[in-house]
Write a protein that holds these residues in place. Structure first.
Motif, PDB file in Angstrom:
ATOM      1  N   PHE A   1       0.814  -1.208   0.000  1.00 31.10           N
ATOM      2  CA  PHE A   1       0.000   0.000   0.000  1.00 31.10           C
ATOM      3  C   PHE A   1       0.854   1.269   0.000  1.00 31.10           C
ATOM      4  N   PRO A   2       1.857   1.376   0.895  1.00 32.00           N
ATOM      5  CA  PRO A   2       2.699   2.572   0.858  1.00 32.00           C
ATOM      6  C   PRO A   2       3.510   2.691  -0.431  1.00 32.00           C
ATOM      7  N   ALA A   3       3.860   1.561  -1.057  1.00 33.51           N
ATOM      8  CA  ALA A   3       4.646   1.613  -2.291  1.00 33.51           C
ATOM      9  C   ALA A   3       3.892   2.332  -3.398  1.00 33.51           C
ATOM     10  N   TRP A   4       2.573   2.075  -3.512  1.00 32.80           N
ATOM     11  CA  TRP A   4       1.785   2.795  -4.515  1.00 32.80           C
ATOM     12  C   TRP A   4       1.846   4.294  -4.250  1.00 32.80           C
ATOM     13  N   PHE A   5       1.705   4.671  -2.986  1.00 35.72           N
ATOM     14  CA  PHE A   5       1.730   6.089  -2.602  1.00 35.72           C
ATOM     15  C   PHE A   5       3.072   6.716  -2.921  1.00 35.72           C
ATOM     16  N   LEU A   6       4.152   6.047  -2.533  1.00 39.23           N
ATOM     17  CA  LEU A   6       5.492   6.595  -2.749  1.00 39.23           C
ATOM     18  C   LEU A   6       5.827   6.703  -4.236  1.00 39.23           C
ATOM     19  N   LEU A   7       5.457   5.691  -5.012  1.00 42.12           N
ATOM     20  CA  LEU A   7       5.753   5.736  -6.439  1.00 42.12           C
ATOM     21  C   LEU A   7       4.914   6.794  -7.144  1.00 42.12           C
ATOM     22  N   SER A   8       3.680   7.001  -6.674  1.00 40.77           N
ATOM     23  CA  SER A   8       2.862   8.069  -7.249  1.00 40.77           C
ATOM     24  C   SER A   8       3.522   9.425  -7.035  1.00 40.77           C
ATOM     25  N   LEU A   9       4.038   9.657  -5.830  1.00 45.10           N
ATOM     26  CA  LEU A   9       4.741  10.910  -5.553  1.00 45.10           C
ATOM     27  C   LEU A   9       6.012  11.028  -6.391  1.00 45.10           C
ATOM     28  N   HIS A  10       6.766   9.942  -6.510  1.00 45.59           N
ATOM     29  CA  HIS A  10       7.999   9.981  -7.297  1.00 45.59           C
ATOM     30  C   HIS A  10       7.709  10.325  -8.754  1.00 45.59           C
ATOM     31  N   LEU A  11       6.690   9.708  -9.311  1.00 44.10           N
ATOM     32  CA  LEU A  11       6.367   9.949 -10.710  1.00 44.10           C
ATOM     33  C   LEU A  11       5.932  11.393 -10.946  1.00 44.10           C
ATOM     34  N   GLN A  12       5.163  11.952 -10.013  1.00 49.53           N
ATOM     35  CA  GLN A  12       4.645  13.308 -10.207  1.00 49.53           C
ATOM     36  C   GLN A  12       5.619  14.387  -9.745  1.00 49.53           C
ATOM     37  N   GLN A  13       6.256  14.184  -8.606  1.00 54.18           N
ATOM     38  CA  GLN A  13       7.114  15.227  -8.046  1.00 54.18           C
ATOM     39  C   GLN A  13       8.505  15.222  -8.650  1.00 54.18           C
ATOM     40  N   SER A  14       9.064  14.043  -8.884  1.00 48.36           N
ATOM     41  CA  SER A  14      10.443  13.965  -9.375  1.00 48.36           C
ATOM     42  C   SER A  14      10.531  13.849 -10.893  1.00 48.36           C
ATOM     43  N   LEU A  15       9.622  13.059 -11.482  1.00 44.34           N
ATOM     44  CA  LEU A  15       9.681  12.849 -12.925  1.00 44.34           C
ATOM     45  C   LEU A  15       8.744  13.758 -13.702  1.00 44.34           C
ATOM     46  N   GLY A  16       7.885  14.519 -13.013  1.00 40.05           N
ATOM     47  CA  GLY A  16       7.043  15.513 -13.671  1.00 40.05           C
ATOM     48  C   GLY A  16       5.849  14.954 -14.417  1.00 40.05           C
ATOM     49  N   TYR A  17       5.347  13.780 -14.073  1.00 38.56           N
ATOM     50  CA  TYR A  17       4.202  13.212 -14.758  1.00 38.56           C
ATOM     51  C   TYR A  17       2.912  13.882 -14.279  1.00 38.56           C
ATOM     52  N   SER A  18       1.898  13.935 -15.163  1.00 36.78           N
ATOM     53  CA  SER A  18       0.575  14.406 -14.760  1.00 36.78           C
ATOM     54  C   SER A  18      -0.131  13.311 -13.965  1.00 36.78           C
ATOM     55  N   ALA A  19      -1.287  13.668 -13.386  1.00 32.21           N
ATOM     56  CA  ALA A  19      -2.038  12.686 -12.600  1.00 32.21           C
ATOM     57  C   ALA A  19      -2.453  11.495 -13.459  1.00 32.21           C
ATOM     58  N   VAL A  20      -2.907  11.767 -14.680  1.00 25.78           N
ATOM     59  CA  VAL A  20      -3.325  10.677 -15.566  1.00 25.78           C
ATOM     60  C   VAL A  20      -2.127   9.837 -15.976  1.00 25.78           C
ATOM     61  N   GLU A  21      -1.029  10.474 -16.337  1.00 23.16           N
ATOM     62  CA  GLU A  21       0.165   9.727 -16.740  1.00 23.16           C
ATOM     63  C   GLU A  21       0.677   8.854 -15.596  1.00 23.16           C
ATOM     64  N   ALA A  22       0.692   9.421 -14.396  1.00 23.61           N
ATOM     65  CA  ALA A  22       1.147   8.642 -13.245  1.00 23.61           C
ATOM     66  C   ALA A  22       0.206   7.477 -12.983  1.00 23.61           C
ATOM     67  N   GLY A  23      -1.106   7.729 -13.106  1.00 24.41           N
ATOM     68  CA  GLY A  23      -2.054   6.656 -12.893  1.00 24.41           C
ATOM     69  C   GLY A  23      -1.888   5.525 -13.891  1.00 24.41           C
TER      70      GLY A  23
END
Length: 490
Positions: free
Chosen positions: A299-321
């Motif tokens: 469960f935390p891994a999904w949360f952490l990877l979502s933040l990494h994709l959006q905050q560090s890699l600059g993905y949009s919400a849809v792209e991260a999803g």
């Protein structure tokens, strides 16, 4: 697990292909799976919608956090009560009651005009889910009584359950970006209405336990619900206050005291919420501990990877999803593989192998860098971790509920679900705190390098997730192997 000769002779008559009974059983399985998918989906679907909710309802950081926590606390704290209620009032009644509360709360949340309104609706959603989720597994277990059919049905249910948590990020991103955050909640309303109508047609009325709700152990229910709620609250508070703060250890200590009181109550009442003899069943206890570890990592891994994709890699919400789709498919694939192999291997080997894959995947993910990409650093280890999780979930659920009397099926499923949700809350609090502290330390050493600091925090937390799955894998060695599973079926 081999069928006895008599079971082989009678199995075709219990659920003949193409018969009315067979079609009804398939419909019940579909109803249970869709309901479970909806409940698990709502654990994670709001994550990518939080910024929009915060801006629209003028929430502060604490209010934003409680949109997630209110659901988790209501769900985790009342799952045991929900499981026992399914045993005492009947799975159909519990299913319809939970579905009603969940659907109406979703409608109320979508109409919210203040943060307090939305948080209250999320809490009621969690309570409805706590009643609904155990009822879905009870429906599966009481509908499919022949061992091979039950194994297939539980494999489907486990795959849907696993995919629901993963798919939340995808649906949340798409709905938020193209329909608005309110549809993250409104989407449950038509599904809930359709499930209600289908349940009235296909789910048979089940006999309630003698005495019905009057037999509920209310002191035990209050103590365990309050204990889990306060304990999880203290754990969640560690993300913002730090482990040494009174706001953390005070509630955590109070929760442990309440849980100790629950054990005392259960040892003295005549009709306990959780008979202590059930907790002495080694297979159930070990399976619950393994599920606790899986929840604490995944469960935390999904949360952490979502933040990494959006905050560090600059993905949009849809792209991260959408980046979570391969992991979701891997979880479902792992569940189906486990369904096909469990007759040959028993739970132990599958769970241990799944946790080995999960440990390798999370350890690999811990090496993420701010300049890396999804394809080069995330995709393969993420799929590996998802495959391992799916491979482990179905066998642990099967081990926990196998051989349990039908009158306690809801209790066993409630214990499994509670372990997973409490594990998720515990893991999120621990890993988020580790990530936050690591990020702060890196920023102190290298001011201004925010992307590197965030990535370092996420990587360190994912490494601890690998430790959680390694511990779960070690615990899996105490689960029954093939010979033990065969003995249970004879």
């Amino acid at each position: 697990m081999r069928l006895t000769p008599s079971a082989r002779r009678t199995a075709p008559h219990q659920d003949p292909v193409g018969s009315r009974a067979g079609k009804s059983a398939t419909a019940i399985l579909l109803i249970a799976c869709v309901a479970q998918f909806m409940v698990i989906l709502d654990v994670s679907i709001v994550n990518v919608a939080l910024p929009s909710m915060r801006a629209d309802l003028h929430l502060d950081g604490a209010g934003q956090q409680w949109i997630v926590n209110a659901y988790t606390l209501g769900f985790a704290g009342l799952l045991l009560l929900g499981g026992r209620a399914a045993d005492l009032v009947g799975a159909r009644r519990a299913f319809l009651a939970g579905l009603t509360g969940f659907t109406l709360a979703s409608l109320a949340g979508g109409l919210a005009t203040t943060g307090t309104w939305l948080i209250a609706a999320r809490a009621v959603q969690g309570i409805g889910g706590a009643l609904l989720a155990p009822a879905t597994l009870t429906l599966v277990m009481t509908t499919f009584t022949e061992p091979a059919a039950r194994t297939r049905a539980m494999g489907t249910w486990s795959g849907v359950m696993a995919g629901g948590g993963a798919a939340g990020a995808v649906f949340g991103g798409v709905l938020t970006q193209y329909a608005g955050w309110r549809w993250v909640l409104f989407v449950n309303v038509p599904i809930g209405v359709a499930l209600w109508a289908a349940a009235l047609v296909y789910v048979p009325a089940s006999a309630a336990g003698r005495g019905g709700l009057r037999r509920l152990d209310l002191p035990g229910a209050v103590s365990v619900t309050a204990g889990l709620t306060v304990l999880v609250y203290g754990i969640v508070a560690s993300e913002t206050h730090g482990w040494g703060a009174p706001a953390v250890w005070g509630p955590a200590a109070g929760g442990l005291v309440l849980l100790g009181g629950f054990l005392v109550i259960e040892s003295r009442v005549g009709d306990p919420l959780v008979p202590l003899r059930v907790l002495r069943r080694r297979t159930l206890a070990v399976a619950d501990l393994v599920v606790l570890g899986v929840g604490a990592a995944m469960f935390p891994a999904w949360f952490l990877l979502s933040l990494h994709l959006q905050q560090s890699l600059g993905y949009s919400a849809v792209e991260a999803g959408l980046c979570f789709v391969p992991g979701s498919l891997a979880i479902i694939a792992g569940s189906q593989i486990a369904t096909r192999l469990i007759d040959r291997t028993g739970p132990r080997l599958l769970v241990a192998a799944g946790m080995l894959l999960g440990t390798a995947g999370f350890a690999w993910l811990s090496g993420i860098t701010p300049d890396g990409g999804y394809a080069s650093e995330v995709l393969v280890p993420f799929v590996l971790a998802g495959l391992g999780t799916g491979l482990a979930l179905m066998p642990t659920t099967f081990a926990a509920t196998h051989g349990v009397d039908r009158s306690e099926a809801g209790l066993a499923s409630g214990l499994v679900n509670t372990s997973r949700q409490v594990g998720g809350a515990l893991g999120l609090a621990v890993l988020a705190t580790i990530a936050s502290h690591t990020t702060a330390a890196r920023l102190t050493a290298h001011p201004g390098d925010i992307h590197s600091a965030l990535t370092a925090g996420h990587g360190r937390a994912l490494l601890v997730a690998a430790v959680f799955t390694a511990c779960a894998g070690a615990g899996a060695l105490a689960l029954p192997g093939k010979s033990h599973s065969d003995a249970l079926d004879r």
